[in-house]
Write a protein that holds these residues in place. Structure first.
Motif, PDB file in Angstrom:
ATOM      1  N   GLY A  44       0.765  -1.240   0.000  1.00 11.89           N
ATOM      2  CA  GLY A  44       0.000   0.000   0.000  1.00 11.89           C
ATOM      3  C   GLY A  44       0.793   1.286   0.000  1.00 11.89           C
ATOM      4  N   ARG A  45       2.038   1.232  -0.435  1.00 13.74           N
ATOM      5  CA  ARG A  45       2.840   2.449  -0.488  1.00 13.74           C
ATOM      6  C   ARG A  45       3.686   2.496  -1.747  1.00 13.74           C
ATOM      7  NH1 ARG A  45       5.948   1.968   4.847  1.00 13.74           N
ATOM      8  NH2 ARG A  45       4.660   0.267   5.482  1.00 13.74           N
ATOM      9  N   SER A  46       3.837   3.682  -2.308  1.00 11.90           N
ATOM     10  CA  SER A  46       4.730   3.864  -3.453  1.00 11.90           C
ATOM     11  C   SER A  46       6.158   3.968  -2.941  1.00 11.90           C
ATOM     12  CB  SER A  46       4.365   5.138  -4.213  1.00 11.90           C
ATOM     13  OG  SER A  46       4.671   6.270  -3.419  1.00 11.90           O
ATOM     14  N   MET A  47       7.118   3.842  -3.835  1.00 11.65           N
ATOM     15  CA  MET A  47       8.514   3.957  -3.419  1.00 11.65           C
ATOM     16  C   MET A  47       8.801   5.331  -2.816  1.00 11.65           C
ATOM     17  SD  MET A  47      10.007   1.137  -3.632  1.00 11.65           S
ATOM     18  CE  MET A  47      11.763   1.391  -3.626  1.00 11.65           C
ATOM     19  N   SER A  48       8.213   6.395  -3.369  1.00  5.81           N
ATOM     20  CA  SER A  48       8.469   7.726  -2.801  1.00  5.81           C
ATOM     21  C   SER A  48       7.911   7.827  -1.384  1.00  5.81           C
ATOM     22  CB  SER A  48       7.892   8.822  -3.689  1.00  5.81           C
ATOM     23  OG  SER A  48       6.502   8.690  -3.795  1.00  5.81           O
ATOM     24  N   GLU A  49       6.781   7.170  -1.138  1.00  5.63           N
ATOM     25  CA  GLU A  49       6.229   7.156   0.216  1.00  5.63           C
ATOM     26  C   GLU A  49       7.099   6.324   1.162  1.00  5.63           C
ATOM     27  OE1 GLU A  49       1.444   7.506  -0.393  1.00  5.63           O
ATOM     28  OE2 GLU A  49       2.427   5.649  -0.997  1.00  5.63           O
ATOM     29  N   ILE A  50       7.671   5.244   0.632  1.00  6.97           N
ATOM     30  CA  ILE A  50       8.523   4.381   1.444  1.00  6.97           C
ATOM     31  C   ILE A  50       9.786   5.130   1.850  1.00  6.97           C
ATOM     32  CG2 ILE A  50       9.962   2.298   1.412  1.00  6.97           C
ATOM     33  CD1 ILE A  50       7.802   1.166  -0.587  1.00  6.97           C
ATOM     34  N   ILE A  51      10.447   5.742   0.885  1.00  6.45           N
ATOM     35  CA  ILE A  51      11.697   6.458   1.174  1.00  6.45           C
ATOM     36  C   ILE A  51      11.402   7.688   2.017  1.00  6.45           C
ATOM     37  CG2 ILE A  51      13.667   7.653   0.173  1.00  6.45           C
ATOM     38  CD1 ILE A  51      13.761   4.732  -0.469  1.00  6.45           C
ATOM     39  N   GLY A  52      10.478   8.512   1.564  1.00  8.89           N
ATOM     40  CA  GLY A  52      10.024   9.683   2.306  1.00  8.89           C
ATOM     41  C   GLY A  52      11.108  10.388   3.089  1.00  8.89           C
ATOM     42  N   ASP A  53      10.710  11.069   4.127  1.00 11.98           N
ATOM     43  CA  ASP A  53      11.668  11.822   4.921  1.00 11.98           C
ATOM     44  C   ASP A  53      12.326  10.965   6.002  1.00 11.98           C
ATOM     45  OD1 ASP A  53       9.274  11.628   6.240  1.00 11.98           O
ATOM     46  OD2 ASP A  53       9.274  13.672   7.007  1.00 11.98           O
ATOM     47  N   GLN A  54      11.892   9.724   6.149  1.00 13.58           N
ATOM     48  CA  GLN A  54      12.550   8.833   7.112  1.00 13.58           C
ATOM     49  C   GLN A  54      13.770   8.155   6.502  1.00 13.58           C
ATOM     50  OE1 GLN A  54       9.964   6.125   9.143  1.00 13.58           O
ATOM     51  NE2 GLN A  54       8.306   7.606   9.212  1.00 13.58           N
ATOM     52  N   GLY A  55      13.907   8.265   5.188  1.00 11.85           N
ATOM     53  CA  GLY A  55      15.103   7.786   4.514  1.00 11.85           C
ATOM     54  C   GLY A  55      15.355   6.298   4.612  1.00 11.85           C
ATOM     55  N   GLU A  56      16.608   5.982   4.810  1.00 11.55           N
ATOM     56  CA  GLU A  56      17.060   4.594   4.755  1.00 11.55           C
ATOM     57  C   GLU A  56      16.375   3.705   5.780  1.00 11.55           C
ATOM     58  OE1 GLU A  56      21.245   2.091   4.617  1.00 11.55           O
ATOM     59  OE2 GLU A  56      21.284   4.248   4.980  1.00 11.55           O
ATOM     60  N   LYS A  57      16.159   4.197   6.983  1.00 11.24           N
ATOM     61  CA  LYS A  57      15.512   3.391   8.024  1.00 11.24           C
ATOM     62  C   LYS A  57      14.115   2.955   7.568  1.00 11.24           C
ATOM     63  CE  LYS A  57      14.275   3.341  12.893  1.00 11.24           C
ATOM     64  NZ  LYS A  57      14.224   4.078  14.143  1.00 11.24           N
ATOM     65  N   ALA A  58      13.363   3.874   7.016  1.00  9.79           N
ATOM     66  CA  ALA A  58      12.022   3.550   6.533  1.00  9.79           C
ATOM     67  C   ALA A  58      12.087   2.584   5.354  1.00  9.79           C
ATOM     68  CB  ALA A  58      11.290   4.825   6.127  1.00  9.79           C
ATOM     69  N   PHE A  59      13.074   2.786   4.487  1.00 14.48           N
ATOM     70  CA  PHE A  59      13.225   1.905   3.332  1.00 14.48           C
ATOM     71  C   PHE A  59      13.502   0.473   3.788  1.00 14.48           C
ATOM     72  CE2 PHE A  59      16.005  -0.028   0.073  1.00 14.48           C
ATOM     73  CZ  PHE A  59      15.074  -0.109  -0.947  1.00 14.48           C
ATOM     74  N   HIS A  60      14.415   0.304   4.727  1.00 20.14           N
ATOM     75  CA  HIS A  60      14.736  -1.035   5.210  1.00 20.14           C
ATOM     76  C   HIS A  60      13.574  -1.653   5.977  1.00 20.14           C
ATOM     77  CE1 HIS A  60      18.708  -1.255   3.667  1.00 20.14           C
ATOM     78  NE2 HIS A  60      19.048  -0.108   4.228  1.00 20.14           N
ATOM     79  N   HIS A  61      12.812  -0.839   6.682  1.00 22.75           N
ATOM     80  CA  HIS A  61      11.608  -1.351   7.341  1.00 22.75           C
ATOM     81  C   HIS A  61      10.628  -1.877   6.293  1.00 22.75           C
ATOM     82  CE1 HIS A  61       8.402  -1.853  10.215  1.00 22.75           C
ATOM     83  NE2 HIS A  61       7.618  -1.147   9.427  1.00 22.75           N
ATOM     84  N   CYS A  62      10.481  -1.138   5.224  1.00 21.81           N
ATOM     85  CA  CYS A  62       9.589  -1.570   4.145  1.00 21.81           C
ATOM     86  C   CYS A  62      10.078  -2.879   3.523  1.00 21.81           C
ATOM     87  CB  CYS A  62       9.489  -0.487   3.085  1.00 21.81           C
ATOM     88  SG  CYS A  62       8.411  -0.976   1.731  1.00 21.81           S
ATOM     89  N   LEU A  63      11.392  -2.997   3.307  1.00 25.90           N
ATOM     90  CA  LEU A  63      11.928  -4.245   2.759  1.00 25.90           C
ATOM     91  C   LEU A  63      11.593  -5.425   3.671  1.00 25.90           C
ATOM     92  CD1 LEU A  63      15.482  -3.289   1.422  1.00 25.90           C
ATOM     93  CD2 LEU A  63      13.415  -3.767   0.096  1.00 25.90           C
ATOM     94  N   SER A  64      11.687  -5.230   4.971  1.00 27.36           N
ATOM     95  CA  SER A  64      11.364  -6.330   5.889  1.00 27.36           C
ATOM     96  C   SER A  64       9.869  -6.645   5.837  1.00 27.36           C
ATOM     97  CB  SER A  64      11.830  -6.028   7.313  1.00 27.36           C
ATOM     98  OG  SER A  64      11.099  -4.993   7.897  1.00 27.36           O
ATOM     99  N   GLU A  65       9.014  -5.637   5.648  1.00 25.68           N
ATOM    100  CA  GLU A  65       7.573  -5.887   5.495  1.00 25.68           C
ATOM    101  C   GLU A  65       7.297  -6.685   4.226  1.00 25.68           C
ATOM    102  OE1 GLU A  65       5.172  -2.376   5.639  1.00 25.68           O
ATOM    103  OE2 GLU A  65       5.938  -1.764   7.586  1.00 25.68           O
ATOM    104  N   ILE A  66       7.942  -6.307   3.142  1.00 27.02           N
ATOM    105  CA  ILE A  66       7.769  -7.006   1.868  1.00 27.02           C
ATOM    106  C   ILE A  66       8.231  -8.456   2.019  1.00 27.02           C
ATOM    107  CG2 ILE A  66       8.606  -7.146  -0.514  1.00 27.02           C
ATOM    108  CD1 ILE A  66       8.667  -4.033  -0.486  1.00 27.02           C
TER     109      ILE A  66
END
Length: 173
Positions: A44-66
């Motif tokens: 339910g999130r686009s890549m821009s929403e995943i990266i957002g202002d939380q940066g790398e931490k949010a991106f890696h959290h998203c990878l673990s969700e995926i």
């Protein structure tokens, strides 16, 4: 009967993860999934929403969700983002699955990625890739159930087919 229900392909950019994963999935009659792009919308999130202002931490959290989402599926071959091993939770999840580390040298990466030439001068880009190898190679090995070297494998020289057959044999099919 194989105990494995999922195969994850990890490795650096330019290793050929997608090509190998598609070929393994086809050989097994399993579904191929690309965790880099096609699965981000499934949470339910686009890549821009995943990266957002939380940066790398949010991106890696998203990878673990995926990655966690894929553990409920069976008969899948999944390619992952090359940075997936940079997250401890992802490493733990990958360690519990049949994970193939697709190795590649910097020289081969540069050759395969030459059509997407980076903005950096080639020497700087090679140094960047070397740094990623230094940071990630041991992590790839740590989580891998099986490793193959993609440097010599191309669809033209049967190396790809040899890798596919070695993976299929390794999972007991």
């Amino acid at each position: 009967m194989s105990q494995y229900k999922r195969i994850f392909i990890i490795g650096h950019s330019g290793a050929g993860k997608g090509i190998l994963a598609k070929a393994v999935a086809e050989k097994l009659g399993w579904q191929f999934l690309d965790a880099d792009f096609s699965l981000a919308p499934s949470i339910g999130r686009s890549m821009s929403e995943i990266i957002g202002d939380q940066g790398e931490k949010a991106f890696h959290h998203c990878l673990s969700e995926i990655l966690s989402h894929q553990l409920s599926k069976e008969n899948i071959v999944v390619t992952t983002d090359d940075s997936i091993v940079c997250n401890e939770k992802c490493r733990q999840l990958l360690s519990s699955e049949f994970t193939v580390n697709l190795k590649v040298s910097t020289a081969v990466q540069l050759e395969r990625m030459s059509h997407n030439r980076p903005l950096l001068p080639l020497a700087d880009y090679a140094a960047f890739l070397d740094r990623l190898h230094h940071e990630r190679d041991a992590l790839y090995e740590q989580v891998a159930s099986f490793s193959v070297n993609s440097d010599l494998a191309t669809p033209d020289n049967n190396g790809l087919e040899e890798h596919v057959l070695s993976i299929v044999k390794a999972i007991g099919k």
